[in-house]
Design a protein around this motif. Structure first.
Motif, PDB file in Angstrom:
ATOM      1  N   PHE A 258     -68.981  -5.949 -32.173  1.00 41.70           N
ATOM      2  CA  PHE A 258     -69.116  -7.338 -32.601  1.00 41.70           C
ATOM      3  C   PHE A 258     -70.351  -7.970 -31.952  1.00 41.70           C
ATOM      4  CE2 PHE A 258     -64.657  -6.309 -33.015  1.00 41.70           C
ATOM      5  CZ  PHE A 258     -64.271  -6.925 -34.211  1.00 41.70           C
ATOM      6  N   THR A 259     -71.226  -8.516 -32.780  1.00 45.54           N
ATOM      7  CA  THR A 259     -72.365  -9.283 -32.268  1.00 45.54           C
ATOM      8  C   THR A 259     -71.956 -10.752 -32.200  1.00 45.54           C
ATOM      9  OG1 THR A 259     -74.060  -7.788 -33.125  1.00 45.54           O
ATOM     10  CG2 THR A 259     -74.720 -10.058 -32.704  1.00 45.54           C
TER      11      THR A 259
ATOM     12  N   LYS B 230     -63.873 -23.484 -35.325  1.00 46.09           N
ATOM     13  CA  LYS B 230     -64.124 -22.914 -36.644  1.00 46.09           C
ATOM     14  C   LYS B 230     -64.791 -21.571 -36.408  1.00 46.09           C
ATOM     15  CE  LYS B 230     -66.801 -23.441 -40.894  1.00 46.09           C
ATOM     16  NZ  LYS B 230     -67.845 -24.233 -41.602  1.00 46.09           N
ATOM     17  N   LEU B 231     -64.095 -20.491 -36.768  1.00 40.99           N
ATOM     18  CA  LEU B 231     -64.578 -19.139 -36.518  1.00 40.99           C
ATOM     19  C   LEU B 231     -65.094 -18.526 -37.814  1.00 40.99           C
ATOM     20  CD1 LEU B 231     -64.689 -16.835 -34.349  1.00 40.99           C
ATOM     21  CD2 LEU B 231     -62.511 -16.044 -35.295  1.00 40.99           C
ATOM     22  N   THR B 232     -66.282 -17.934 -37.746  1.00 40.32           N
ATOM     23  CA  THR B 232     -66.866 -17.232 -38.892  1.00 40.32           C
ATOM     24  C   THR B 232     -67.141 -15.797 -38.492  1.00 40.32           C
ATOM     25  OG1 THR B 232     -67.928 -19.272 -39.681  1.00 40.32           O
ATOM     26  CG2 THR B 232     -68.755 -17.190 -40.569  1.00 40.32           C
ATOM     27  N   VAL B 233     -66.537 -14.859 -39.226  1.00 33.12           N
ATOM     28  CA  VAL B 233     -66.729 -13.431 -38.967  1.00 33.12           C
ATOM     29  C   VAL B 233     -67.380 -12.820 -40.203  1.00 33.12           C
ATOM     30  CG1 VAL B 233     -65.632 -11.254 -38.325  1.00 33.12           C
ATOM     31  CG2 VAL B 233     -64.646 -13.426 -37.538  1.00 33.12           C
ATOM     32  N   SER B 234     -68.579 -12.287 -40.032  1.00 32.67           N
ATOM     33  CA  SER B 234     -69.335 -11.719 -41.159  1.00 32.67           C
ATOM     34  C   SER B 234     -69.460 -10.214 -40.996  1.00 32.67           C
ATOM     35  CB  SER B 234     -70.736 -12.335 -41.227  1.00 32.67           C
ATOM     36  OG  SER B 234     -70.670 -13.744 -41.224  1.00 32.67           O
ATOM     37  N   ARG B 235     -69.192  -9.474 -42.083  1.00 37.81           N
ATOM     38  CA  ARG B 235     -69.437  -8.037 -42.062  1.00 37.81           C
ATOM     39  C   ARG B 235     -70.943  -7.788 -42.114  1.00 37.81           C
ATOM     40  NH1 ARG B 235     -65.125  -7.613 -46.026  1.00 37.81           N
ATOM     41  NH2 ARG B 235     -63.220  -6.883 -45.014  1.00 37.81           N
ATOM     42  N   VAL B 236     -71.337  -6.651 -41.623  1.00 36.57           N
ATOM     43  CA  VAL B 236     -72.751  -6.252 -41.685  1.00 36.57           C
ATOM     44  C   VAL B 236     -72.872  -5.111 -42.698  1.00 36.57           C
ATOM     45  CG1 VAL B 236     -74.722  -5.373 -40.383  1.00 36.57           C
ATOM     46  CG2 VAL B 236     -73.083  -6.918 -39.266  1.00 36.57           C
ATOM     47  N   PRO B 237     -73.658  -5.325 -43.800  1.00 37.92           N
ATOM     48  CA  PRO B 237     -74.397  -6.550 -44.122  1.00 37.92           C
ATOM     49  C   PRO B 237     -73.468  -7.665 -44.599  1.00 37.92           C
ATOM     50  CG  PRO B 237     -74.617  -4.978 -45.905  1.00 37.92           C
ATOM     51  CD  PRO B 237     -73.859  -4.271 -44.819  1.00 37.92           C
ATOM     52  N   ILE B 238     -73.961  -8.897 -44.562  1.00 44.25           N
ATOM     53  CA  ILE B 238     -73.143 -10.068 -44.869  1.00 44.25           C
ATOM     54  C   ILE B 238     -72.627 -10.056 -46.303  1.00 44.25           C
ATOM     55  CG2 ILE B 238     -75.049 -11.546 -45.597  1.00 44.25           C
ATOM     56  CD1 ILE B 238     -73.686 -13.831 -44.037  1.00 44.25           C
TER      57      ILE B 238
ATOM     58  N   SER C 245     -74.512  -9.428 -27.359  1.00 39.71           N
ATOM     59  CA  SER C 245     -75.176 -10.687 -27.693  1.00 39.71           C
ATOM     60  C   SER C 245     -76.183 -10.449 -28.813  1.00 39.71           C
ATOM     61  CB  SER C 245     -75.886 -11.251 -26.463  1.00 39.71           C
ATOM     62  OG  SER C 245     -74.955 -11.514 -25.437  1.00 39.71           O
ATOM     63  N   SER C 246     -76.428 -11.505 -29.558  1.00 40.22           N
ATOM     64  CA  SER C 246     -77.339 -11.408 -30.698  1.00 40.22           C
ATOM     65  C   SER C 246     -78.766 -11.121 -30.251  1.00 40.22           C
ATOM     66  CB  SER C 246     -77.305 -12.713 -31.496  1.00 40.22           C
ATOM     67  OG  SER C 246     -78.182 -12.645 -32.585  1.00 40.22           O
ATOM     68  N   SER C 247     -79.422 -10.182 -30.934  1.00 43.29           N
ATOM     69  CA  SER C 247     -80.825  -9.856 -30.684  1.00 43.29           C
ATOM     70  C   SER C 247     -81.351  -9.117 -31.911  1.00 43.29           C
ATOM     71  CB  SER C 247     -80.970  -8.986 -29.432  1.00 43.29           C
ATOM     72  OG  SER C 247     -80.496  -7.672 -29.697  1.00 43.29           O
ATOM     73  N   PRO C 248     -82.685  -9.062 -32.088  1.00 45.71           N
ATOM     74  CA  PRO C 248     -83.244  -8.347 -33.253  1.00 45.71           C
ATOM     75  C   PRO C 248     -82.829  -6.877 -33.296  1.00 45.71           C
ATOM     76  CG  PRO C 248     -84.915  -9.719 -32.222  1.00 45.71           C
ATOM     77  CD  PRO C 248     -83.723  -9.728 -31.301  1.00 45.71           C
ATOM     78  N   GLN C 249     -82.550  -6.283 -32.134  1.00 48.13           N
ATOM     79  CA  GLN C 249     -82.196  -4.862 -32.072  1.00 48.13           C
ATOM     80  C   GLN C 249     -80.679  -4.626 -32.191  1.00 48.13           C
ATOM     81  OE1 GLN C 249     -84.112  -6.321 -29.481  1.00 48.13           O
ATOM     82  NE2 GLN C 249     -86.006  -5.814 -30.584  1.00 48.13           N
ATOM     83  N   ALA C 250     -79.904  -5.720 -32.236  1.00 43.16           N
ATOM     84  CA  ALA C 250     -78.449  -5.581 -32.233  1.00 43.16           C
ATOM     85  C   ALA C 250     -77.949  -4.909 -33.515  1.00 43.16           C
ATOM     86  CB  ALA C 250     -77.799  -6.952 -32.076  1.00 43.16           C
ATOM     87  N   LYS C 251     -77.123  -3.884 -33.343  1.00 42.81           N
ATOM     88  CA  LYS C 251     -76.502  -3.202 -34.479  1.00 42.81           C
ATOM     89  C   LYS C 251     -74.995  -3.231 -34.268  1.00 42.81           C
ATOM     90  CE  LYS C 251     -80.375  -0.128 -35.545  1.00 42.81           C
ATOM     91  NZ  LYS C 251     -80.824   1.278 -35.723  1.00 42.81           N
ATOM     92  N   SER C 252     -74.300  -3.795 -35.248  1.00 41.94           N
ATOM     93  CA  SER C 252     -72.864  -3.957 -35.087  1.00 41.94           C
ATOM     94  C   SER C 252     -72.159  -3.893 -36.427  1.00 41.94           C
ATOM     95  CB  SER C 252     -72.569  -5.296 -34.395  1.00 41.94           C
ATOM     96  OG  SER C 252     -73.083  -6.369 -35.182  1.00 41.94           O
TER      97      SER C 252
END
Length: 200
Positions: free
Chosen positions: A51-52, A141-149, A103-110
């Motif tokens: 999870f990112t 308010k929780l938002t959970v997005s799959r990757v890709p969105i 944590s969120s970053s350009p390299q983050a893969k989740s």
């Protein structure tokens, strides 16, 4: 002589009290080391995911969302923002159930991206005859997005609430806030709709 000393003592005490009232002081509730849930959770039945976490947001909290009460020159605040407190507690809950949080970053893969907005953080205290009644409420308010969105997004509001009749110290406020936070984390951790979304 004794009466004069007594009057000087009373005058000194009054000066100290007036000074404290005018200057006020800040009371800090420590939340950084609050424990997470200790009971079992359905989250541990899900195959480990990554999870990112994006930075959670506070709305409606004024210039400093960590301040939850101002009274007679006294300021009561958390040692971090409500958004940071909730994000940390939620990360702990996912991690204790076998998932990885980054944590969120350009390299983050989740597998999923987590966003959150705190839209209510309330703490009320009411003095009674032999104790103080505390009531705290936290809403997210929780938002959970799959990757890709494009694979799907889950959005839902959660709330934790707790009432107690305890003492008037900052530690009692901290305990009350902690219990309301755990109530909300439990609601998230056991939500069947969220669990189904994470399993697909």
């Amino acid at each position: 002589m004794y009466q004069k000393r007594f009057h000087v003592f009373i005058f000194t005490v009054m000066l100290i009290m007036i000074s404290a009232f005018i200057e006020g002081c800040t009371h800090v509730v420590k939340t950084s080391d609050m424990s997470g849930l200790q009971t079992g959770s359905p989250l541990n039945s899900i195959k480990p995911k990554i999870f990112t976490f994006n930075e959670f947001k506070d709305i409606g909290g004024g210039d400093d969302p960590s301040v939850f009460s101002k009274n007679a020159g006294h300021i009561f605040k958390l040692d971090q923002s409500p958004a940071s407190m909730v994000a940390l507690a939620l990360r702990k809950e996912f991690e204790r159930n076998g998932h990885m949080c980054i944590s969120s970053s350009p390299q983050a893969k989740s597998n999923f991206i987590i966003d959150g907005t705190i839209f209510k953080f309330m703490v009320m205290s009411r003095p009674l005859l032999f104790h103080v009644e505390h009531h705290s409420k936290i809403a997210l308010k929780l938002t959970v997005s799959r990757v890709p969105i494009s694979n799907g997004v889950f959005v839902k509001a959660y709330q934790g609430e707790y009432e107690s009749k305890e003492g008037s110290g900052v530690e009692y406020l901290g305990n009350n806030i902690h219990k309301s936070l755990l109530a909300m984390i439990k609601e998230i951790s056991t939500d069947q709709e969220l669990l189904e979304f994470l399993q697909k």
